[in-house]
Design an enzyme around this catalytic site. Structure first.
Site, PDB file in Angstrom:
ATOM      1  N   LYS A   1      -7.028  -5.040  -3.047  1.00 59.36           N
ATOM      2  CA  LYS A   1      -8.012  -5.463  -1.964  1.00 59.36           C
ATOM      3  C   LYS A   1      -8.703  -4.446  -1.408  1.00 59.36           C
ATOM      4  O   LYS A   1      -8.710  -3.312  -1.581  1.00 59.36           O
ATOM      5  CB  LYS A   1      -6.783  -5.948  -0.816  1.00 59.36           C
ATOM      6  CG  LYS A   1      -5.973  -4.908  -0.419  1.00 59.36           C
ATOM      7  CD  LYS A   1      -4.888  -5.279   0.782  1.00 59.36           C
ATOM      8  CE  LYS A   1      -4.087  -4.187   1.235  1.00 59.36           C
ATOM      9  NZ  LYS A   1      -4.963  -3.282   1.878  1.00 59.36           N
TER      10      LYS A   1
ATOM     11  N   ASP B   1       0.615  -1.333   0.048  1.00 61.00           N
ATOM     12  CA  ASP B   1       0.079  -0.047   0.127  1.00 61.00           C
ATOM     13  C   ASP B   1       0.849   1.330  -0.138  1.00 61.00           C
ATOM     14  O   ASP B   1       0.529   2.320   0.773  1.00 61.00           O
ATOM     15  CB  ASP B   1      -0.981  -0.051   1.115  1.00 61.00           C
ATOM     16  CG  ASP B   1      -2.082  -1.107   1.226  1.00 61.00           C
ATOM     17  OD1 ASP B   1      -2.076  -1.860   0.188  1.00 61.00           O
ATOM     18  OD2 ASP B   1      -3.053  -1.286   1.944  1.00 61.00           O
TER      19      ASP B   1
ATOM     20  N   CYS C   1      -1.847  -2.850   7.730  1.00 56.63           N
ATOM     21  CA  CYS C   1      -1.818  -3.708   6.478  1.00 56.63           C
ATOM     22  C   CYS C   1      -0.321  -4.479   6.405  1.00 56.63           C
ATOM     23  O   CYS C   1      -0.394  -5.450   5.918  1.00 56.63           O
ATOM     24  CB  CYS C   1      -2.118  -2.699   5.095  1.00 56.63           C
ATOM     25  SG  CYS C   1      -3.816  -2.175   5.042  1.00 56.63           S
TER      26      CYS C   1
HETATM   27  C1  VGL Z   1      -4.602   0.592   5.641  1.00 58.17           C
HETATM   28  C2  VGL Z   1      -6.372   1.667   7.106  1.00 58.17           C
HETATM   29  C3  VGL Z   1      -7.327   1.413   6.153  1.00 58.17           C
HETATM   30  C4  VGL Z   1      -3.258   0.361   5.489  1.00 58.17           C
HETATM   31  C5  VGL Z   1      -5.773   0.548   4.658  1.00 58.17           C
HETATM   32  O1  VGL Z   1      -2.777   0.159   4.287  1.00 58.17           O
HETATM   33  O2  VGL Z   1      -2.655   0.232   6.399  1.00 58.17           O
HETATM   34  N1  VGL Z   1      -4.791   1.232   6.899  1.00 58.17           N
HETATM   35  N2  VGL Z   1      -6.823   0.957   5.034  1.00 58.17           N
END
Ligand code: VGL
Ligand code: ZN
Length: 201
Positions: A106, A8, A151
């Site tokens: 995702k 991410d 994540c």
């Molecule tokens: C994430 C919160 C919501 C992350 C993704 O990538 O850690 N955190 N969505």
């Protein structure tokens, strides 16, 4: 065969983004330097529809940080982030994408969040990452990216559960730290579950 999993590394998780992780952009050059050292590099991408159930804006009277029940799971509510086909969902522009063999998206199901790059939080659906790594003969993974306490943590824990030899690159991660110390606690939890911490020299 080993693989680097870049979690991410998207605009919304970098300073100026909707769910900014402090110092999130600082890891981009670090990850760029790491990538050539692995047999294979894959990335994950948080990729939500606008109506996603993890967004506080989609729950009347709720604000980010509140907790709700989402399809039977405890769900922390977040600001609207990483909406499909928006600039916030794009990988950071300075990330060397030529090294990334495949991107796994995702969080596409509006009814369930997906912190891990492998499965949604209810473990109902796979992203295909496990199958892909197995097909490529990967037995060892190294995890980096954003955010350490969400994540990155869930991706690394799932990798270890799946029997992959799992390493964490702490200097190539940053945490949200909703509560102070969350990232440090996440690292301790990963280590307690057999994940190997690898410092970057
Ligand atoms: C994430 C919160 C919501 C992350 C993704 O990538 O850690 N955190 N969505
Ligand atoms: Zn998300």
């Amino acid at each position: 065969m080993n693989a680097l999993i870049v979690v991410d590394l998207q605009n919304d998780f970098c300073p100026g983004g909707a769910l900014a992780v402090p110092g999130g952009d600082e890891i981009v050059p670090v990850v760029n330097r790491l990538m050539p050292q692995f047999d294979l590099v894959v990335a994950t991408q948080d990729w939500h529809p606008p109506k996603h159930g993890s967004f506080a804006a989609n729950h009347a009277g709720k604000k980010p940080g509140d907790v709700v029940d989402l399809s039977g799971l405890h769900q922390i509510l977040w600001p609207v982030h990483c909406v499909q086909n928006t600039p916030g969902a794009e990988l950071h522009r300075l990330l060397d994408q030529s090294r990334i063999e495949k991107i796994f998206r995702k969080g596409t199901d509006p009814q369930v969040d997906s912190y891990s790059g492998f499965f949604d939080n209810g473990r109902r659906r796979s992203t295909g990452l496990e199958e892909y790594l197995r097909r490529r003969g990967v037995r060892e993974v190294y995890v980096c990216g954003l955010a350490t306490d969400y994540c990155v943590k869930f991706t690394a824990l799932n990798a270890a559960d799946l029997g992959l030899k799992t390493h964490l690159l702490p200097e190539a991660c940053r945490g949200v730290n909703l509560r102070p110390g969350d990232a440090e606690r996440a690292i301790a939890e990963m280590q307690a579950r057999g994940i190997i911490l690898v410092p970057i020299c």
